[in-house]
Design an enzyme around this catalytic site. Structure first.
Site, PDB file in Angstrom:
ATOM      1  N   ASN A 109      33.573  41.720  39.103  1.00  0.00           N
ATOM      2  CA  ASN A 109      34.406  40.641  38.580  1.00  0.00           C
ATOM      3  C   ASN A 109      35.529  40.386  39.577  1.00  0.00           C
ATOM      4  O   ASN A 109      35.930  41.279  40.327  1.00  0.00           O
ATOM      5  CB  ASN A 109      35.003  41.031  37.224  1.00  0.00           C
ATOM      6  CG  ASN A 109      35.835  39.916  36.616  1.00  0.00           C
ATOM      7  OD1 ASN A 109      35.436  38.753  36.627  1.00  0.00           O
ATOM      8  ND2 ASN A 109      37.003  40.256  36.089  1.00  0.00           N
ATOM      9  N   HIS A 111      39.527  39.059  39.738  1.00  0.00           N
ATOM     10  CA  HIS A 111      40.689  38.890  38.860  1.00  0.00           C
ATOM     11  C   HIS A 111      41.868  38.390  39.698  1.00  0.00           C
ATOM     12  O   HIS A 111      42.109  38.899  40.795  1.00  0.00           O
ATOM     13  CB  HIS A 111      41.048  40.219  38.200  1.00  0.00           C
ATOM     14  CG  HIS A 111      42.197  40.115  37.254  1.00  0.00           C
ATOM     15  ND1 HIS A 111      42.082  39.512  36.020  1.00  0.00           N
ATOM     16  CD2 HIS A 111      43.497  40.515  37.361  1.00  0.00           C
ATOM     17  CE1 HIS A 111      43.259  39.555  35.401  1.00  0.00           C
ATOM     18  NE2 HIS A 111      44.117  40.169  36.197  1.00  0.00           N
ATOM     19  N   SER A 138      41.819  40.482  43.169  1.00  0.00           N
ATOM     20  CA  SER A 138      41.112  41.759  43.298  1.00  0.00           C
ATOM     21  C   SER A 138      39.671  41.586  42.839  1.00  0.00           C
ATOM     22  O   SER A 138      39.407  40.904  41.849  1.00  0.00           O
ATOM     23  CB  SER A 138      41.766  42.846  42.430  1.00  0.00           C
ATOM     24  OG  SER A 138      43.143  42.975  42.693  1.00  0.00           O
ATOM     25  N   ASP A 147      39.563  44.644  32.932  1.00  0.00           N
ATOM     26  CA  ASP A 147      40.172  44.614  34.270  1.00  0.00           C
ATOM     27  C   ASP A 147      40.583  46.003  34.754  1.00  0.00           C
ATOM     28  O   ASP A 147      41.595  46.157  35.446  1.00  0.00           O
ATOM     29  CB  ASP A 147      41.392  43.681  34.297  1.00  0.00           C
ATOM     30  CG  ASP A 147      41.052  42.255  33.910  1.00  0.00           C
ATOM     31  OD1 ASP A 147      39.916  41.825  34.201  1.00  0.00           O
ATOM     32  OD2 ASP A 147      41.910  41.568  33.331  1.00  0.00           O
TER      33      ASP A 147
END
Length: 321
Positions: A109, A111, A138, A147
């Site tokens: 992912n 972020h 990130s 996260d």
């Protein structure tokens, strides 16, 4: 034999990070290809872009659906595409633990903050309110906690006087487009790196009881049973004897099983030179999409075939509880 890693991208909106990943994948040297773009929003603009670029798409609205049922449907579509990894690119859904567990170590992912700062939403406003000199983005592995997975890469972006959340977000987005493709490429490519492969096999092999690592004729090897009486149950062959393969060598039940394995999956299994007559099989590790659960099962089976009976009995007893 090295094929490109197959990536499914999940989006909920315009898909600018998806587009960056897709266009980066068009470079001949890129180690991944995009095989699916999927969304919880059938009207997501990114779906139209993906379709125009010839990428398969899947959309399923989440409204009115149980979260587990929706995640299960998304998971089925991803697996049907043949994806090895999942990249979340503005996918605005909190995933269920079962979904996350099914893609553990294979889902990334991006972020818009320098994690561990500012998990969740409103990251740019929070950075401005804190008086930070830098914001950024990130890329991290996805875990059950929001996260919170291991950070794989970051890019800092200077906060300028007079910045608003929108002006800052526009510059961070440029950084995201650069960072995500680079980090995804590095992450999927590691599975074709010989040093990483040997370390991974070592981690799995040494998790078995009373094992130790010892090279044999230049090949990394793992034994069970002690210093003097130990027997090898696994080797990693890195182009040994001129073979065009990086492979795990493990023991089978004999020639019949060897022949069956090679006949059923010739791109995965092969008969290694010098080892095959003794019942060993080669399992390719250089495809970039190794099923590590499958490898762990083979290591455990090969370990059992040569381990002292006292150890196998202990394992059997432990399995009953």
């Amino acid at each position: 034999m090295r094929g490109k890693a197959r990536v499914a991208i999940l989006i909920s909106g315009s898909g600018t990070n998806m587009a960056a990943l897709l266009y980066a994948s068009r470079a001949a040297s890129c180690p991944y290809e995009v095989v699916l773009v999927a969304s919880n929003n059938p009207d997501a603009g990114g779906l139209k872009l993906a379709a125009a670029e010839g990428v398969a798409t899947f959309a399923l609205a989440h409204r009115g659906m149980d979260r587990e049922a929706h995640d299960a449907a998304m998971d089925a579509a991803i697996r049907a595409s043949g994806a090895d990894h999942v990249a979340l690119a503005g996918y605005m859904r909190i995933l269920t633990p079962d979904f996350v567990r099914g893609w553990e170590g294979r889902m990334l992912n991006i972020h818009p903050s320098l994690l561990p700062k500012y998990k969740g939403l409103h990251t740019h406003q929070r950075a401005l309110d804190a008086g930070d000199a830098q914001a950024g983005c990130s890329v991290h592995l996805v875990t059950a906690e929001l996260d919170d997975g291991p950070v794989l890469g970051q890019c800092a972006v200077a906060i300028q006087p007079g910045d608003t959340p929108d002006t800052l977000a526009s510059r961070v987005l440029i950084a995201e487009h650069q960072l995500y493709a680079r980090t995804l490429s590095e992450y999927v490519a590691r599975e074709t790196d010989p040093d990483w492969i040997v370390a991974k096999i070592g981690e799995l092999a040494l998790a078995l009881p009373e094992t130790d690592a010892r090279p044999s004729h230049g090949a990394p090897g793992w034994r069970v049973g002690g210093e003097k009486t130990g027997k090898y149950f696994a080797y990693v062959s890195i182009h040994h004897h001129g073979e065009d393969a990086i492979a795990l060598l493990v023991k089978t039940s004999g020639a019949d099983e060897q022949a069956t394995l090679v006949d059923q999956e010739p791109e995965l299994y092969y008969l290694p030179k010098f080892y095959a007559p003794s019942g060993w099989i080669g399992i390719r590790l250089d495809t970039g999409r190794t099923d590590w659960d499958h490898i762990a099962d083979w290591l455990a089976r090969s370990w059992r075939s040569v381990a002292p009976k006292r150890l196998t009995k202990m394992m059997d007893i432990a399995a009953e509880f």
